[in-house]
Design a protein around this motif. Structure first.
Motif, PDB file in Angstrom:
ATOM      1  N   SER A  37       0.850  -1.189   0.000  1.00 49.31           N
ATOM      2  CA  SER A  37       0.000   0.000   0.000  1.00 49.31           C
ATOM      3  C   SER A  37       0.884   1.236   0.000  1.00 49.31           C
ATOM      4  O   SER A  37       2.075   1.153   0.270  1.00 49.31           O
ATOM      5  N   ILE A  38       0.266   2.365  -0.304  1.00 50.35           N
ATOM      6  CA  ILE A  38       0.964   3.643  -0.213  1.00 50.35           C
ATOM      7  C   ILE A  38       0.492   4.337   1.058  1.00 50.35           C
ATOM      8  O   ILE A  38      -0.713   4.395   1.322  1.00 50.35           O
ATOM      9  N   VAL A  39       1.437   4.829   1.850  1.00 51.00           N
ATOM     10  CA  VAL A  39       1.086   5.552   3.067  1.00 51.00           C
ATOM     11  C   VAL A  39       1.676   6.950   2.961  1.00 51.00           C
ATOM     12  O   VAL A  39       2.853   7.113   2.632  1.00 51.00           O
ATOM     13  N   LEU A  40       0.858   7.949   3.190  1.00 56.35           N
ATOM     14  CA  LEU A  40       1.340   9.326   3.225  1.00 56.35           C
ATOM     15  C   LEU A  40       0.493  10.126   4.206  1.00 56.35           C
ATOM     16  O   LEU A  40      -0.650   9.751   4.425  1.00 56.35           O
ATOM     17  N   ASP A  41       1.013  11.102   4.856  1.00 54.44           N
ATOM     18  CA  ASP A  41       2.327  11.681   4.780  1.00 54.44           C
ATOM     19  C   ASP A  41       3.212  11.164   5.915  1.00 54.44           C
ATOM     20  O   ASP A  41       2.708  10.933   7.014  1.00 54.44           O
ATOM     21  N   LEU A  42       4.507  11.080   5.665  1.00 56.34           N
ATOM     22  CA  LEU A  42       5.411  10.489   6.636  1.00 56.34           C
ATOM     23  C   LEU A  42       6.265  11.519   7.354  1.00 56.34           C
ATOM     24  O   LEU A  42       7.298  11.172   7.924  1.00 56.34           O
ATOM     25  N   GLY A  43       5.844  12.759   7.356  1.00 58.43           N
ATOM     26  CA  GLY A  43       6.589  13.721   8.173  1.00 58.43           C
ATOM     27  C   GLY A  43       6.675  15.137   7.635  1.00 58.43           C
ATOM     28  O   GLY A  43       7.212  16.010   8.311  1.00 58.43           O
ATOM     29  N   ALA A  44       6.133  15.398   6.446  1.00 54.34           N
ATOM     30  CA  ALA A  44       6.273  16.746   5.877  1.00 54.34           C
ATOM     31  C   ALA A  44       5.132  17.675   6.279  1.00 54.34           C
ATOM     32  O   ALA A  44       5.305  18.886   6.309  1.00 54.34           O
ATOM     33  N   THR A  45       3.969  17.114   6.584  1.00 54.65           N
ATOM     34  CA  THR A  45       2.782  17.958   6.779  1.00 54.65           C
ATOM     35  C   THR A  45       2.301  17.935   8.224  1.00 54.65           C
ATOM     36  O   THR A  45       1.153  17.626   8.496  1.00 54.65           O
ATOM     37  N   ILE A  46       3.184  18.287   9.138  1.00 50.08           N
ATOM     38  CA  ILE A  46       2.779  18.299  10.546  1.00 50.08           C
ATOM     39  C   ILE A  46       1.607  19.250  10.710  1.00 50.08           C
ATOM     40  O   ILE A  46       1.636  20.377  10.236  1.00 50.08           O
ATOM     41  N   GLY A  47       0.563  18.748  11.373  1.00 55.07           N
ATOM     42  CA  GLY A  47      -0.622  19.569  11.584  1.00 55.07           C
ATOM     43  C   GLY A  47      -1.435  19.815  10.328  1.00 55.07           C
ATOM     44  O   GLY A  47      -2.096  20.847  10.190  1.00 55.07           O
ATOM     45  N   ALA A  48      -1.430  18.863   9.403  1.00 55.84           N
ATOM     46  CA  ALA A  48      -2.205  19.013   8.165  1.00 55.84           C
ATOM     47  C   ALA A  48      -3.690  19.200   8.476  1.00 55.84           C
ATOM     48  O   ALA A  48      -4.220  18.570   9.386  1.00 55.84           O
ATOM     49  N   ASP A  49      -4.356  20.078   7.729  1.00 58.94           N
ATOM     50  CA  ASP A  49      -5.790  20.277   7.920  1.00 58.94           C
ATOM     51  C   ASP A  49      -6.576  19.432   6.911  1.00 58.94           C
ATOM     52  O   ASP A  49      -6.000  18.667   6.126  1.00 58.94           O
ATOM     53  N   ALA A  50      -7.892  19.566   6.957  1.00 61.60           N
ATOM     54  CA  ALA A  50      -8.758  18.714   6.130  1.00 61.60           C
ATOM     55  C   ALA A  50      -8.436  18.853   4.643  1.00 61.60           C
ATOM     56  O   ALA A  50      -8.376  17.866   3.900  1.00 61.60           O
ATOM     57  N   ARG A  51      -8.211  20.102   4.222  1.00 56.02           N
ATOM     58  CA  ARG A  51      -7.928  20.358   2.817  1.00 56.02           C
ATOM     59  C   ARG A  51      -6.633  19.660   2.374  1.00 56.02           C
ATOM     60  O   ARG A  51      -6.557  19.065   1.300  1.00 56.02           O
TER      61      ARG A  51
END
Lengths: 349, 349
Positions: free
Chosen positions: B142-156
């Protein structure tokens, strides 16, 4: 401390209810004969099961109730329908009334946390309770918290968790100064969430005789056993726990497949089956079944809902240890004295 | 598409630098003879290594630079010292100038992301790039993302990641409608972080012909392979990845210990060693080495810093596939056309 360790059981909780709770309690009693139990639930279901466990029957009493919290109820629903009368509520109530020293339930986690928080209240100075569990590691076991109760925990909550987890490590591992790490995504001070960095600063700046904060740890440090206590916010902690469970299952599945793959492998398996048995025991998640709710005025243990007799007994064992070695007193001591009550003019002391 | 797949390599990146990069590229070239390489770094180090790999030497050119980004430099330091002249920057610059179709680096992740974002810019409509990786599962990968670039990513951001991860699954797994799950701490709609719930709502309400959003998944669903693409914010994703790596190492260590524990186990191991070899290959993290930076105007692959020749070759392979099967075009198509530029009164069209 009472001479007996008195444990209240939500006999209706979990996927299998009393059919796991009763024999699980019987097994735990064998290991700790100085235990006593109060079983809450449908006596028509509990009593016949108790008849098969004479020692447990002699050390227990049953409190009947028709009401049970469903595994899929929302916490708010459970509070509305199950307060005052469900087996879960009554078991918590026994701790509140000091009729029991700890409560163990395999029921709905959200409902158990909501009811326990509502009824037992948080300890002085603790804002949010956390769920802690034992995590098998290459060096033995560590405590990991929080596993889902403190979504969006801030720096202050993380520090509280470090204190509570440290107290739990003192109790369970018999350590004077357990080592504490904050789960982060890089060991450099610059990385990670603001609240994790701030918690790190607070823990570094507040030396405590009883805590040994060692800094940030990463996900792979949990399994290595780098620290005795791993502290993290509830969302990330729950994901770490479930991901590790999934990886362990995956590995076990690969191993099973490999050992069935050829005749040579099957022969090899027969020779090595003692080793495989030992391995299976080592990987057995049931051994560390039992999430401990920390930060409440009372000891609440959450067993995995789908666990079996052995797993439920392990959860009861953890409750027993927490009572026996006075977890709550230890947290209170480590967290400092409760704030003095506000002085009310003219009030009698 | 050019007839050759042109890959720019940061030959100085990683714990072992050119001594892994050069033979790794040689191995990848064997597998994909229609590749070409530009190697950036210290030619005094690279050239002697290239002499040992005639086929690679014939398909490569070396661009000398004295400057290399250190593994422990902060992104801001790396940008200050390494811009315009470091091997990492020059390799990214080759993609920017369309001299290469992809860049592969085993260097400092934070620096690579900062430079790539600064120089290549994010794709139209994408606010934050993400790091995606292949995760071995019981059903394949499987593909898993994100692994560390988007700390605190919002819904968008989470929705953007679903689109980008879906495009990557189309490319790598050759699927028309890959299944997408949002990582959460419970499958009920009520649980989890607000932004995850909101992203779930957005994904449900925005049906796309090319995406199949199936709902929330939990940590243990990753290893099961429940969905083709697992989407999560960077902090939790990184912790999930590292925790799984730790658990896999732990299991391997237990297994090694068990197989050495007795004479019978050792004999069993000899019989079953073919099976153990297959198991080892299955658990080999090198096979899925290579984090893909998604959302940039260019293909950037991050190899694990500590990887070996086999692992670095796997990262190059991923870069090759991304170019060959036109990842960027696919993301652009799935994400919809870029927003029309604002109309300026009186401006000529």
């Amino acid at each position: 401390m009472p001479t007996k360790v008195r444990i209240a059981l939500d006999a209706m909780g979990g996927d299998h209810g009393a059919s796991v709770v009763v024999p699980g309690a019987a097994l735990a009693l064998e290991r700790h004969p100085d235990s006593e139990f109060i079983l809450y639930g449908d006596s028509a279901v509990i009593e016949p099961l108790l008849k098969q466990h004479a020692a447990l029957a002699a050390a227990s009493r049953v409190v009947h109730t028709d009401v049970a919290v469903k595994m899929d109820e929302k916490p708010s629903q459970a509070l509305r329908h199950g307060r005052w009368k469900s087996s879960m509520w009554l078991a918590i109530d026994a701790v509140k009334k000091h009729e029991a020293d700890a409560v163990v339930s395999a029921g709905n986690t959200g409902a158990l946390m909501a009811m326990a928080k509502f009824h037992l209240k948080t300890m002085p100075g603790i804002e949010r309770p956390a769920i802690a569990a034992l995590w098998p590691t290459l060096r033995g076991e560590s405590i990991v918290l929080d596993l889902g109760a403190t979504i969006g925990a801030d720096a202050r909550h993380l520090v509280d968790m470090a204190v509570m987890g440290g107290a739990m490590a003192q109790v369970l591992f018999n350590l004077d100064r357990p080592t504490i790490g904050l789960l982060n995504i890089g060991v450099e001070e610059v990385k990670g969430l603001d609240q994790v960095r701030e918690a790190g600063r607070l823990l570094r700046e507040t030396p405590r005789d009883t805590l040994h904060y060692v800094g940030f740890v990463e996900g792979d440090d949990i399994g290595k056993g780098t620290v005795d206590v791993v502290v993290t916010e509830g969302f990330a902690g729950n994901i770490a726990l479930k991901t590790a469970e999934g990886t362990a299952k995956q590995f076990a599945e690969y191993l099973r497949g490999a050992m069935r793959g050829s005749l040579m492998a099957k022969i090899g398996y027969l020779f090595a089956r003692g080793a495989f048995k030992a391995l299976k025991e080592k990987m057995d998640v049931r051994r560390s079944n039992g999430g401990v709710f920390l930060g409440l005025n009372g000891i609440v243990i959450k067993s995995h809902g789908g666990t079996d007799v052995e797993g439920f007994a392990a959860a009861v064992d953890i409750g027993y240890d927490m009572v026996k070695y006075q977890l709550i007193d230890k947290i209170n001591r480590m967290h400092g004295p409760p704030p003095a009550p506000p002085r009310v003019a003219g009030a009698a002391s």
